[in-house]
Design a protein around this motif. Structure first.
Motif, PDB file in Angstrom:
ATOM      1  N   CYS A  50      86.530  38.357  41.242  1.00 20.16           N
ATOM      2  CA  CYS A  50      85.278  38.344  42.006  1.00 20.16           C
ATOM      3  C   CYS A  50      85.441  39.082  43.326  1.00 20.16           C
ATOM      4  O   CYS A  50      84.553  39.830  43.745  1.00 20.16           O
ATOM      5  N   GLY A  51      86.580  38.868  43.988  1.00 22.46           N
ATOM      6  CA  GLY A  51      86.849  39.584  45.234  1.00 22.46           C
ATOM      7  C   GLY A  51      86.898  41.082  45.013  1.00 22.46           C
ATOM      8  O   GLY A  51      86.349  41.861  45.800  1.00 22.46           O
ATOM      9  N   ALA A  52      87.542  41.499  43.914  1.00 17.41           N
ATOM     10  CA  ALA A  52      87.599  42.931  43.591  1.00 17.41           C
ATOM     11  C   ALA A  52      86.202  43.478  43.315  1.00 17.41           C
ATOM     12  O   ALA A  52      85.858  44.591  43.735  1.00 17.41           O
ATOM     13  N   SER A  53      85.400  42.689  42.618  1.00 14.51           N
ATOM     14  CA  SER A  53      84.033  43.117  42.320  1.00 14.51           C
ATOM     15  C   SER A  53      83.222  43.291  43.600  1.00 14.51           C
ATOM     16  O   SER A  53      82.449  44.245  43.735  1.00 14.51           O
ATOM     17  N   ILE A  54      83.412  42.387  44.534  1.00 13.46           N
ATOM     18  CA  ILE A  54      82.694  42.482  45.810  1.00 13.46           C
ATOM     19  C   ILE A  54      83.126  43.735  46.564  1.00 13.46           C
ATOM     20  O   ILE A  54      82.288  44.471  47.105  1.00 13.46           O
ATOM     21  N   VAL A  55      84.416  44.013  46.572  1.00 13.26           N
ATOM     22  CA  VAL A  55      84.920  45.221  47.238  1.00 13.26           C
ATOM     23  C   VAL A  55      84.345  46.473  46.580  1.00 13.26           C
ATOM     24  O   VAL A  55      83.920  47.414  47.259  1.00 13.26           O
ATOM     25  N   VAL A  56      84.317  46.495  45.240  1.00 13.77           N
ATOM     26  CA  VAL A  56      83.762  47.650  44.518  1.00 13.77           C
ATOM     27  C   VAL A  56      82.293  47.833  44.860  1.00 13.77           C
ATOM     28  O   VAL A  56      81.830  48.954  45.116  1.00 13.77           O
ATOM     29  N   GLU A  57      81.544  46.728  44.874  1.00 12.22           N
ATOM     30  CA  GLU A  57      80.120  46.809  45.221  1.00 12.22           C
ATOM     31  C   GLU A  57      79.922  47.347  46.632  1.00 12.22           C
ATOM     32  O   GLU A  57      79.029  48.164  46.868  1.00 12.22           O
ATOM     33  N   LEU A  58      80.745  46.881  47.567  1.00 17.86           N
ATOM     34  CA  LEU A  58      80.651  47.382  48.939  1.00 17.86           C
ATOM     35  C   LEU A  58      81.012  48.860  49.005  1.00 17.86           C
ATOM     36  O   LEU A  58      80.391  49.628  49.740  1.00 17.86           O
ATOM     37  N   SER A  59      82.011  49.280  48.229  1.00 24.14           N
ATOM     38  CA  SER A  59      82.423  50.687  48.214  1.00 24.14           C
ATOM     39  C   SER A  59      81.331  51.566  47.636  1.00 24.14           C
ATOM     40  O   SER A  59      81.069  52.662  48.145  1.00 24.14           O
ATOM     41  N   LEU A  60      80.691  51.096  46.569  1.00 21.26           N
ATOM     42  CA  LEU A  60      79.620  51.869  45.944  1.00 21.26           C
ATOM     43  C   LEU A  60      78.397  51.980  46.841  1.00 21.26           C
ATOM     44  O   LEU A  60      77.669  52.967  46.788  1.00 21.26           O
ATOM     45  N   SER A  61      78.180  50.975  47.672  1.00 17.77           N
ATOM     46  CA  SER A  61      77.021  51.023  48.570  1.00 17.77           C
ATOM     47  C   SER A  61      77.326  51.825  49.833  1.00 17.77           C
ATOM     48  O   SER A  61      76.465  52.006  50.677  1.00 17.77           O
ATOM     49  N   SER A 103      79.447  51.017  52.208  1.00  9.22           N
ATOM     50  CA  SER A 103      79.874  50.243  53.368  1.00  9.22           C
ATOM     51  C   SER A 103      81.287  49.693  53.218  1.00  9.22           C
ATOM     52  O   SER A 103      81.733  48.918  54.043  1.00  9.22           O
ATOM     53  N   GLY A 104      81.972  50.087  52.164  1.00 10.63           N
ATOM     54  CA  GLY A 104      83.316  49.555  51.922  1.00 10.63           C
ATOM     55  C   GLY A 104      84.401  50.501  52.384  1.00 10.63           C
ATOM     56  O   GLY A 104      84.198  51.694  52.522  1.00 10.63           O
ATOM     57  N   SER A 105      85.538  49.955  52.635  1.00 14.68           N
ATOM     58  CA  SER A 105      86.711  50.745  52.993  1.00 14.68           C
ATOM     59  C   SER A 105      87.934  49.951  52.591  1.00 14.68           C
ATOM     60  O   SER A 105      87.821  48.870  52.012  1.00 14.68           O
ATOM     61  N   HIS A 106      89.104  50.513  52.888  1.00 16.62           N
ATOM     62  CA  HIS A 106      90.319  49.759  52.569  1.00 16.62           C
ATOM     63  C   HIS A 106      90.407  48.495  53.406  1.00 16.62           C
ATOM     64  O   HIS A 106      91.047  47.534  53.018  1.00 16.62           O
ATOM     65  N   TRP A 107      89.737  48.473  54.557  1.00 16.29           N
ATOM     66  CA  TRP A 107      89.714  47.264  55.378  1.00 16.29           C
ATOM     67  C   TRP A 107      88.921  46.148  54.705  1.00 16.29           C
ATOM     68  O   TRP A 107      89.235  44.971  54.882  1.00 16.29           O
ATOM     69  N   ALA A 108      87.907  46.526  53.943  1.00 11.87           N
ATOM     70  CA  ALA A 108      87.112  45.515  53.228  1.00 11.87           C
ATOM     71  C   ALA A 108      87.987  44.751  52.245  1.00 11.87           C
ATOM     72  O   ALA A 108      87.872  43.527  52.123  1.00 11.87           O
ATOM     73  N   THR A 109      88.859  45.456  51.553  1.00 14.32           N
ATOM     74  CA  THR A 109      89.775  44.808  50.610  1.00 14.32           C
ATOM     75  C   THR A 109      90.675  43.814  51.331  1.00 14.32           C
ATOM     76  O   THR A 109      90.851  42.680  50.881  1.00 14.32           O
ATOM     77  N   ILE A 110      91.219  44.237  52.453  1.00 13.86           N
ATOM     78  CA  ILE A 110      92.112  43.374  53.220  1.00 13.86           C
ATOM     79  C   ILE A 110      91.366  42.153  53.737  1.00 13.86           C
ATOM     80  O   ILE A 110      91.839  41.011  53.611  1.00 13.86           O
ATOM     81  N   SER A 139      90.155  39.764  50.690  1.00 15.14           N
ATOM     82  CA  SER A 139      91.267  39.017  50.087  1.00 15.14           C
ATOM     83  C   SER A 139      91.831  37.997  51.068  1.00 15.14           C
ATOM     84  O   SER A 139      92.234  36.897  50.667  1.00 15.14           O
ATOM     85  N   SER A 140      91.843  38.306  52.351  1.00 16.01           N
ATOM     86  CA  SER A 140      92.324  37.360  53.358  1.00 16.01           C
ATOM     87  C   SER A 140      91.390  36.166  53.502  1.00 16.01           C
ATOM     88  O   SER A 140      91.843  35.021  53.642  1.00 16.01           O
ATOM     89  N   ILE A 141      90.088  36.405  53.442  1.00 17.88           N
ATOM     90  CA  ILE A 141      89.113  35.315  53.518  1.00 17.88           C
ATOM     91  C   ILE A 141      89.259  34.403  52.301  1.00 17.88           C
ATOM     92  O   ILE A 141      89.255  33.171  52.426  1.00 17.88           O
ATOM     93  N   ILE A 142      89.387  34.999  51.120  1.00 14.62           N
ATOM     94  CA  ILE A 142      89.555  34.203  49.890  1.00 14.62           C
ATOM     95  C   ILE A 142      90.797  33.322  50.004  1.00 14.62           C
ATOM     96  O   ILE A 142      90.754  32.125  49.719  1.00 14.62           O
ATOM     97  N   ALA A 143      91.908  33.909  50.440  1.00 14.33           N
ATOM     98  CA  ALA A 143      93.155  33.140  50.574  1.00 14.33           C
ATOM     99  C   ALA A 143      93.015  32.036  51.617  1.00 14.33           C
ATOM    100  O   ALA A 143      93.420  30.889  51.374  1.00 14.33           O
ATOM    101  N   ALA A 144      92.422  32.353  52.756  1.00 15.64           N
ATOM    102  CA  ALA A 144      92.292  31.369  53.832  1.00 15.64           C
ATOM    103  C   ALA A 144      91.390  30.207  53.434  1.00 15.64           C
ATOM    104  O   ALA A 144      91.727  29.038  53.675  1.00 15.64           O
TER     105      ALA A 144
END
Length: 191
Positions: free
Chosen positions: A122-133, A135-142, A145-150
């Motif tokens: 789900c996190g990967a899907s959210i990053v992909v959606e943000l990238s396609l729109s 507004s995503g970057s490599h920072w979005a992935t970081i 994933s950090s929010i999910i873990a926390a």
């Protein structure tokens, strides 16, 4: 003679433990494959809102089952005595305690790991959606994933304290839920 009986008994327990390990490993593999397929299908065909909702649900399930596993592992049968008037649920709760190692393994490890797989998808899907729109970057992935873990670790940490302190209540609630869906346990008490 008693030495031979003890050896046979130890050998039988060892064989049962090995069979359990094989069963749970196979079950986890099959479950992970199914969860991965479902998450790939769901997240690839859904928008970001559905992915966030699925992510939240998976994190919540992971936290709840981790708490259940810990409560079963830390509860004693004496603590459950206050619920003995509820025959069916009490029998289920005692069954859970007698199989605490397996229950903890299933709840905390198997279900938790499967929810982790789904959370990652789900996190990967959210990053992909943000990238396609755009507004995503490599920072979005970081960040994602950090929010999910926390959130997962923080949620588990807060529930673990409650699960240990109120282990009998957690076990009894779990027994009530199992009782709703299980016809295996009847209301006749085993003496």
């Amino acid at each position: 003679m008693s030495g031979k009986k003890q050896d046979k008994k130890r050998k039988k327990k060892h064989n049962i433990a090995e069979i359990w390990v094989l069963k749970i490993t196979l079950f986890t593999f099959i479950g992970a494959v199914i969860c991965s397929c479902i998450s790939q299908i769901t997240t690839s065909k859904s928008d970001i809102i559905i992915s966030i909702m699925l992510l939240s649900f998976m994190i919540l399930i992971s936290i709840i089952f981790d708490g259940i596993g810990l409560s079963v592992a830390s509860c004693s049968e004496a603590e459950l005595e206050k619920y003995s008037r509820f025959k069916k649920q009490y029998d289920i709760a005692r069954y859970l305690l007698k199989n605490a190692e397996k229950v903890n393994n299933i709840c905390a490890d198997v279900i938790g790991d499967m929810c982790g797989i789904l959370s990652g998808a789900c996190g990967a899907s959210i990053v992909v959606e943000l990238s396609l729109s755009g507004s995503g970057s490599h920072w979005a992935t970081i960040i994602i994933s950090s929010i999910i873990a926390a959130v997962t670790v923080g949620g588990k940490a807060s529930l673990k304290k409650a699960a240990v302190k109120n282990s009998a209540e957690f076990v009894f609630m779990s027994a009530r839920m199992i009782g709703i869906f299980s016809s295996k346990f009847n209301t006749k008490r085993k003496k």
